[in-house]
Enzyme design. Structure first.
Site, PDB file in Angstrom:
ATOM      1  N   CYS A  35       0.669  -1.283  -0.244  1.00 43.97           N
ATOM      2  CA  CYS A  35      -0.300  -0.297  -0.005  1.00 43.97           C
ATOM      3  C   CYS A  35       0.920   0.922   0.411  1.00 43.97           C
ATOM      4  CB  CYS A  35      -1.147   0.211   1.391  1.00 43.97           C
ATOM      5  SG  CYS A  35       0.156  -0.362   2.520  1.00 43.97           S
ATOM      6  N   CYS A 104      -2.576  -3.760   8.753  1.00 42.25           N
ATOM      7  CA  CYS A 104      -2.055  -2.040   9.037  1.00 42.25           C
ATOM      8  C   CYS A 104      -1.751  -2.293  10.632  1.00 42.25           C
ATOM      9  CB  CYS A 104      -3.525  -0.972   8.784  1.00 42.25           C
ATOM     10  SG  CYS A 104      -4.051  -1.279   7.629  1.00 42.25           S
TER      11      CYS A 104
HETATM   12 FE1  FES Z   1      -1.822   0.879   4.062  1.00 35.81          FE
HETATM   13 FE2  FES Z   1      -3.295   0.359   6.108  1.00 35.81          FE
HETATM   14  S1  FES Z   1      -3.490   0.117   3.637  1.00 35.81           S
HETATM   15  S2  FES Z   1      -0.739   0.642   6.594  1.00 35.81           S
END
Ligand code: FES
Length: 143
Positions: A35, A104
Site C-alpha cells: 500500500c 496495517c
Molecule cells: Fe497501508 Fe493500512 S492500507 S497500512
C-alpha cells in the site's frame, strides 16, 4: 455494524503521541510495499524502560489508529514488554479491525521492534537476532 470500532475512530481522529523525538534513543521505520504506507516510531529509553514515544505515520486510518494505540501500550513499559507487543494485542485493544485492515496493525508491531533494535545497535547491546525477523520480507507485508 460499523466497519470501524469507536476506539479506532477515536484514535484515528485524536491520535496520541504524534510527532518526532529529536533526541530519540531508538528510531524504527517500516513500510508496507503493497500500500506504500510508512510508519516511524521514536523511543526515549532509560533503565530499559520506554520513557517517551512518538510516531509519524503516513498511511491509512487503521495504521494511524494502530500507531496511536501501540504507543499508548508501550509508554512507561520495559523494553521486554514492548518487544512482546503483537499486532493482535493492538488490534484487540482497538476492539478489532476489519480483516482486510489487519496488516496495517502489523506496521506498529514492526516499527516498535525496529526502534528497539536500533537502540540496541547504537549502544552495542547484544540481543537475540531471532527476535527481529527481517520484516520487509515477512508475509504480512505482502498481505
Ligand atoms: Fe497501508 Fe493500512 S492500507 S497500512
Amino acid at each position: 455494524m460499523a466497519l470501524y470500532s469507536e476506539k479506532v475512530m477515536d484514535h484515528f481522529r485524536n491520535p496520541r503521541n504524534v510527532g518526532i523525538l529529536e533526541d530519540a534513543d531508538g528510531v524504527g521505520e517500516v513500510g508496507n510495499p503493497v500500500c506504500g504506507d510508512i510508519m516511524k516510531i521514536y523511543l526515549k529509553i532509560a533503565d530499559d524502560t520506554i520513557t517517551d514515544v512518538k510516531f509519524e505515520t503516513f498511511g491509512c486510518g487503521s495504521a494511524i489508529a494502530s500507531s496511536s494505540m501501540a504507543t499508548e501500550m508501550i509508554k512507561g513499559k520495559p523494553l521486554s514488554e514492548a518487544l512482546a507487543l503483537t499486532n493482535k494485542a493492538v488490534t484487540q485493544a482497538l476492539d478489532g479491525l476489519p480483516p482486510h485492515k489487519l496488516h496495517c496493525s502489523v506496521l506498529a508491531e514492526e516499527a516498535i521492534k525496529k526502534a528497539v533494535k536500533d537502540y540496541y545497535d547504537r549502544n552495542g547491546i547484544s540481543y537475540d537476532h531471532s527476535q527481529f525477523p527481517d520484516c520487509e520480507h515477512c508475509e504480512h507485508c505482502h498481505a
